[in-house]
Design an enzyme around this catalytic site. Structure first.
Site, PDB file in Angstrom:
ATOM      1  CD  GLU A  95      -2.979  -0.982  -0.094  1.00 47.99           C
ATOM      2  OE1 GLU A  95      -2.885   0.087  -0.631  1.00 47.99           O
ATOM      3  OE2 GLU A  95      -3.482  -1.978  -0.257  1.00 47.99           O
ATOM      4  CB  CYS A 251     -14.721   2.804 -13.320  1.00 46.48           C
ATOM      5  SG  CYS A 251     -15.400   4.263 -13.105  1.00 46.48           S
ATOM      6  CB  CYS A 258     -19.443   2.029 -19.854  1.00 42.42           C
ATOM      7  SG  CYS A 258     -18.752   3.607 -19.198  1.00 42.42           S
ATOM      8  CB  CYS A 261     -18.948  -1.351 -15.488  1.00 39.54           C
ATOM      9  SG  CYS A 261     -19.236  -0.806 -13.840  1.00 39.54           S
ATOM     10  CB  CYS A 267     -23.277   3.366 -13.363  1.00 40.16           C
ATOM     11  SG  CYS A 267     -22.101   4.952 -13.859  1.00 40.16           S
TER      12      CYS A 267
END
Length: 510
Positions: A95, A251, A258, A261, A267
């Site tokens: 991270e 995205c 799209c 997705c 959305c």
């Protein structure tokens, strides 16, 4: 009377607004000096308030993630490591490295890091020089330093035991913010807490048509509330990674995929695009209603809608969301850098590098002797200042005319547009700098690249090598094997090149 009419009009525009407790009538504050009303909640279109929809988003996203997730080394470690502290450490390192850095860049650094320091204890025992050497080229160098400082704290003050909640991770470990704490806790410990990073911001803003400045504290707080409401209680770590994976691979900021997705049916940005296209078709046919039938909150100062000064841009589609305030332009800076070169025992070139201060930009890294310059200086003046700077360091006179101009190297830091004005200077014999001013050492090319040097300094050396290759007539950088003895033309500076040794000699009488 006109004020009452205006207030009434505003009330009608809000349409079905729920009255706040303690308010006697729309638009009127409670009498008697009572507390100010709480801020209005955003309209439902900006929230996840339907339990069935939340469950569908979780299910669809996790199904997609199980099928399409990338095979990444930190995910493998997190899934296979039985020791909870080592698992949390593995996630933590990834991270920190992934902050402001692309996954493809991080993979090799991560693998080398975990091979060298597989545990918190191993990292705590390393020197900062070793940490900087491995981090070199990854950027944002203070991340590695803070990571080691926090590892030492876990070992020395927490008995080697990582904090077990997101709250304690953020409170006890330096350099661990809310996002990193949430990622470690959800992935390593299964704590049902959300995460909000750049990818998650983009996904959530599009899912709920959030067009206000996504970097503002008020919007960020709403996004955290949303992430915590959405996170799957049985698989929080996988859900958070799925949300970030969706933002990283589908995205994306520009040209989102799209149709691929898994949550496109939820959305609202996509729905907005479809309605705008329908409106455009009806306008062409002359059947468009006087009031656009789109999913806006209407007039009323919604804190999550786009400002009136930034209307919908039909050419952008779903990439109308999210919106950010204009970035502050990086400040311009110029620095003179001198590559001092000498021949080593086997004839291979060696370079003098010095260590930067332990705080500030590129703290503790090594670089060629450098000097910040004021903007707008003439080249002659830059050369004189650098010569004076080298003279102060070495304690011996340096002639400005002997500095060979190489060119300019541009490097963009997050907040600085840095231009290095590069010079080179061949040296006969040993030259050392005042250790009080800065630690220094001579290194071979191989040692240079293995040292804790920034990407900018590597560009500087590459510019010098390129010039040398062009002067040798090849037009390319010399590819002489490291350690090989010089043998051909151009293996040494030409006879017309002055060296630092020449500047130090007492002039002979005429």
């Amino acid at each position: 009377m006109s004020q009452l009419r205006a207030a009434a009009a505003r009330g009608l525009q809000r349409s079905r607004a729920v009255r706040s407790p303690g308010r006697s009538r729309k638009g009127a504050a409670p009498r008697g000096g009572g507390p100010a009303p709480a801020p209005a909640q955003p309209p439902a279109q900006h929230l996840f308030s339907d339990a069935a929809e939340i469950e569908a988003v979780r299910r669809n996203l996790l199904t997609w993630y199980d099928k399409c997730k990338r095979d990444l080394p930190w995910r493998t470690l997190a899934a296979s490591e039985p020791d909870v502290d080592r698992r949390a450490y593995a996630v933590w390192v990834s991270e920190i490295m992934l902050q402001q850095t692309q996954v493809a860049t991080v993979i090799d650094y991560y693998n080398r890091w975990m091979q060298k320091w597989p545990t918190l204890q191993a990292l705590a025992e390393a020197s900062l020089e070793e940490v900087n050497e491995l981090w070199a080229g990854l950027g944002y160098y203070s991340r590695g330093k803070r990571l080691q400082e926090a590892a030492r704290k876990v070992v020395s003050e927490l008995a080697g035991r990582m904090p077990r909640t997101a709250e304690d991770l953020q409170k006890l470990l330096p350099g661990v913010g809310r996002y990193t704490a949430g990622a470690i806790a959800s992935i390593s410990y299964g704590q049902a807490t959300g995460v909000v990073d750049g990818n998650v911001i983009r996904v959530l803003c599009r899912l709920r048509c959030i067009g206000a400045d996504s970097s503002s504290p008020a919007v960020i707080d709403r996004l955290w509330d949303m992430a915590n409401a959405l996170v799957d209680r049985s698989r929080p770590g996988d859900f958070n990674q799925a949300l970030m994976e969706l933002g990283a691979t589908v995205c994306v900021p520009k040209a989102p995929l799209c149709e691929e997705c898994p949550v496109k049916q939820h959305c609202r940005a996509r729905r907005r695009v479809e309605k705008e296209l329908g409106l455009a078709s009806r306008r062409l046919l002359g059947t468009c209603p006087p009031v656009p039938d789109v999913e806006d909150c209407g007039v009323g100062g919604c804190p999550l809608c786009p400002p009136a000064t930034e209307p919908w841009d039909s050419s952008l589609g779903v990439t109308n969301f999210p919106r950010k305030a204009a970035k502050k332009q990086p400040r311009a800076a110029r620095t003179a850098a001198c590559v001092l070169e000498r021949r080593g025992r086997c004839g291979a070139p060696q370079y003098l590098i010095v260590q930067r201060p332990s705080s500030g930009l590129l703290a503790g890294l090594w670089e060629f002797p450098s000097l910040p310059l004021a903007l707008g200086l003439q080249e002659e003046k830059q050369r004189e200042l650098l010569a004076d700077h080298l003279q102060a360091w070495t304690g011996r006179p340096v002639a400005a005319g002997g500095l060979r101009y190489v060119g300019e190297v541009i490097h963009i830091f997050s907040h600085i547009h840095q231009t290095y004005v590069v010079y080179s200077l061949p040296v006969d014999g040993d030259v050392t700098l005042d250790p009080v001013s800065s630690p220094s050492r001579w290194v071979t090319e191989e040692e240079f690249h293995a040292s804790a040097v920034s990407t900018a300094m590597k560009k500087v050396l590459k510019a010098c090598e390129k010039q040398r290759g062009e002067q040798n007539g090849s037009g390319k950088v010399s590819k002489r094997k490291r350690g090989a003895k010089p043998g051909g033309a151009g293996s040494r500076p030409t006879g017309t090149q002055l060296s630092l040794h020449a500047f130090f000699r007492t002039p002979s009488p005429q």
